[in-house]
Motif scaffolding. Sequence first.
Motif: not given
Length: 247
Positions: A18-20, A188, A190-192, A194-197
């Motif tokens: 999920s998003s933060t 890093r 994961r955030n590259l 997958w969205r949302p970060r």
Amino acid sequence: MFTSQGPTLRELAVQALSSTEHGYDLLAPKFDHTPFRTPGRFLTATARALRPLGPFDAGLDVCCGTGAGVETLLPLCRERVTGVDFSAGMLAAAADSVGETVRASGRVGPVVDWVRADARALPFGGGFDLAVSFGAFGHFLPAERPALFEGVQRALRPGGLFAFPIGAPQPVTSPWHWALLGFDAMMRVRNLLWRPRFVMYYRTFALGGVRADLADAGFDVRLLPLEEFGRRPDGSPRWRLVVARKV
């Protein structure tokens, strides 16, 4: 690491994807049963170091989560304590937890209030004597620190303090060094892909850069050793309390 009352592996996986903000909304009801909650000894050590620097009228807990920092501020502040967080779920859990603690104590203390806001755009202007934050700085990229620190600086009265504990870097011979390095690398990737970060890093809050950003934001910075956590072989403290005074 997790108790039977904490989140399941599936719940943690959903949170991580999920998003933060939404991730913490999901985790909030069980957050205090995870190892992510700031251990009480850090809260106690911080309060002990801050007490001689008071008295304080109004305190602010930045990224208050479920309210552990707010509870720490209650004995230090005479008039009010405010918790601010961007997660509605965490704020609701904090209000329940702190309210229960206050009722159980039977003491009349400062007024407690809660504000939902992004810490990078704090909606305060000069009303606080003391601001603290615990365990939240991994959610801010280095480029976001100036906005965070400038917002805290605006929230403080002249001479007000911004305080938070910070640990010494782990030596490369420590398993923790490699565990934290591996976690950050995984995040890093994961955030590259997958969205949302979901922003959470353990090695982006180095003391040198933090001191420089605090100075640029208008703070005079002191470091107080937290002797409860001992010293490294070279004699330096394992943990320090950063005490930044608004100039």
